[in-house]
Design a protein around this motif. Sequence first.
Motif, mmCIF file in Angstrom:
data_model
loop_
_atom_site.group_PDB
_atom_site.id
_atom_site.type_symbol
_atom_site.label_atom_id
_atom_site.label_comp_id
_atom_site.label_asym_id
_atom_site.label_seq_id
_atom_site.Cartn_x
_atom_site.Cartn_y
_atom_site.Cartn_z
ATOM 1 N N ARG A 110 49.472 48.637 67.578
ATOM 2 C CA ARG A 110 48.241 47.867 67.482
ATOM 3 C C ARG A 110 47.994 47.473 66.031
ATOM 4 O O ARG A 110 48.413 48.167 65.107
ATOM 5 C CB ARG A 110 47.071 48.635 68.057
ATOM 6 N N PHE A 111 47.314 46.354 65.884
ATOM 7 C CA PHE A 111 46.923 45.877 64.560
ATOM 8 C C PHE A 111 45.530 45.299 64.687
ATOM 9 O O PHE A 111 45.224 44.572 65.630
ATOM 10 C CB PHE A 111 47.880 44.792 64.038
ATOM 11 N N GLY A 112 44.681 45.589 63.726
ATOM 12 C CA GLY A 112 43.349 45.015 63.731
ATOM 13 C C GLY A 112 42.585 45.416 62.497
ATOM 14 O O GLY A 112 43.110 46.103 61.616
ATOM 15 N N GLY A 113 41.362 44.986 62.461
ATOM 16 C CA GLY A 113 40.550 45.335 61.319
ATOM 17 C C GLY A 113 39.175 44.719 61.380
ATOM 18 O O GLY A 113 38.790 44.089 62.365
ATOM 19 N N LYS A 114 38.460 44.915 60.286
ATOM 20 C CA LYS A 114 37.097 44.402 60.148
ATOM 21 C C LYS A 114 37.013 43.605 58.866
ATOM 22 O O LYS A 114 37.763 43.846 57.929
ATOM 23 C CB LYS A 114 36.109 45.561 60.097
ATOM 24 N N TYR A 115 36.080 42.656 58.851
ATOM 25 C CA TYR A 115 35.852 41.926 57.615
ATOM 26 C C TYR A 115 34.381 41.731 57.334
ATOM 27 O O TYR A 115 33.541 41.828 58.216
ATOM 28 C CB TYR A 115 36.577 40.587 57.561
ATOM 29 N N VAL A 116 34.135 41.485 56.046
ATOM 30 C CA VAL A 116 32.786 41.198 55.568
ATOM 31 C C VAL A 116 32.889 39.986 54.655
ATOM 32 O O VAL A 116 33.693 39.966 53.718
ATOM 33 C CB VAL A 116 32.187 42.394 54.788
ATOM 34 N N LEU A 117 32.076 38.979 54.934
ATOM 35 C CA LEU A 117 32.007 37.762 54.122
ATOM 36 C C LEU A 117 30.717 37.826 53.317
ATOM 37 O O LEU A 117 29.628 37.919 53.900
ATOM 38 C CB LEU A 117 32.011 36.531 55.036
ATOM 39 N N THR A 118 30.834 37.817 51.986
ATOM 40 C CA THR A 118 29.668 37.933 51.108
ATOM 41 C C THR A 118 29.751 36.927 49.964
ATOM 42 O O THR A 118 30.829 36.437 49.641
ATOM 43 C CB THR A 118 29.566 39.349 50.492
ATOM 44 N N ASP A 119 28.590 36.684 49.351
ATOM 45 C CA ASP A 119 28.555 35.825 48.169
ATOM 46 C C ASP A 119 29.116 36.558 46.958
ATOM 47 O O ASP A 119 29.068 37.789 46.883
ATOM 48 C CB ASP A 119 27.113 35.407 47.847
ATOM 49 N N THR A 120 29.649 35.776 46.013
ATOM 50 C CA THR A 120 30.056 36.276 44.701
ATOM 51 C C THR A 120 29.428 35.350 43.660
ATOM 52 O O THR A 120 28.805 34.343 44.019
ATOM 53 C CB THR A 120 31.596 36.261 44.532
ATOM 54 N N ASP A 121 29.611 35.651 42.397
ATOM 55 C CA ASP A 121 29.071 34.794 41.338
ATOM 56 C C ASP A 121 29.676 33.390 41.367
ATOM 57 O O ASP A 121 29.038 32.423 40.969
ATOM 58 C CB ASP A 121 29.319 35.419 39.966
ATOM 59 N N SER A 122 30.918 33.266 41.849
ATOM 60 C CA SER A 122 31.603 31.971 41.822
ATOM 61 C C SER A 122 31.811 31.360 43.208
ATOM 62 O O SER A 122 32.534 30.391 43.347
ATOM 63 C CB SER A 122 32.958 32.126 41.124
ATOM 64 N N GLY A 123 31.207 31.920 44.239
ATOM 65 C CA GLY A 123 31.376 31.398 45.594
ATOM 66 C C GLY A 123 31.162 32.497 46.615
ATOM 67 O O GLY A 123 30.054 32.991 46.792
ATOM 68 N N SER A 124 32.259 32.903 47.265
ATOM 69 C CA SER A 124 32.175 33.983 48.244
ATOM 70 C C SER A 124 33.529 34.661 48.379
ATOM 71 O O SER A 124 34.531 34.197 47.834
ATOM 72 C CB SER A 124 31.711 33.449 49.606
ATOM 73 N N GLN A 125 33.528 35.757 49.122
ATOM 74 C CA GLN A 125 34.783 36.461 49.378
ATOM 75 C C GLN A 125 34.756 37.050 50.781
ATOM 76 O O GLN A 125 33.707 37.387 51.311
ATOM 77 C CB GLN A 125 35.030 37.561 48.356
ATOM 78 N N LEU A 126 35.948 37.141 51.339
ATOM 79 C CA LEU A 126 36.148 37.778 52.636
ATOM 80 C C LEU A 126 36.975 39.028 52.383
ATOM 81 O O LEU A 126 38.121 38.936 51.947
ATOM 82 C CB LEU A 126 36.892 36.828 53.586
ATOM 83 N N ARG A 127 36.367 40.200 52.605
ATOM 84 C CA ARG A 127 37.076 41.466 52.428
ATOM 85 C C ARG A 127 37.587 41.922 53.781
ATOM 86 O O ARG A 127 36.801 42.090 54.729
ATOM 87 C CB ARG A 127 36.154 42.518 51.813
#
Length: 170
Positions: A110-127
């Motif tokens: 199996r493969f999977g995961g979770k992500y969080v999309l948040t703002d940064t000083d220069s745009g955003s990031q998806l962790r």
Amino acid sequence: MSRRMEYTIAFDVPAEKMYQDFTSREYWQSLMGAYRQLSPSEITSFTSDERGTDIVFVQEVPRSELPAIARSVVPADMVITRTQHFDPFDHAKNQATGHYAASIPRGPGRFGGKYVLTDTDSGSQLRLASVCKVSIPLVGGALEDLILHHIKYLFDAEEEFAAHWISRHH
């Protein structure tokens, strides 16, 4: 034992704008078009409502293109079903969360995961926080390492696709 990988993708637009892209059918159809240059890929389901957005798509990897260790356990072309879920955008926190998974019919892992999309000083990031588990004695760990190695390249390609998307749409 499973293997874990953390990965961050940076975007030049705020999280809410990137969320709007991630939850649009047009974005995913365009991504499938990019994938089709490498192998057959298609969206099999797309829904978006007050509970969030769900995307299911299938990608096919010819057996001949698999590494030798993978060909030893995959008897035919590998058909990968990927699912993506984005929860509704949380305006109070200015972020979005979700989860993803990939599966292979009769696959031993199996493969999977979770992500969080948040703002940064220069745009955003998806962790992205991924977990990979292959239940095959002796070679499972080697296959987990191989999968995560290729997932990193996949995430790199998806980051590049998103950057091109942003430059054309924002």
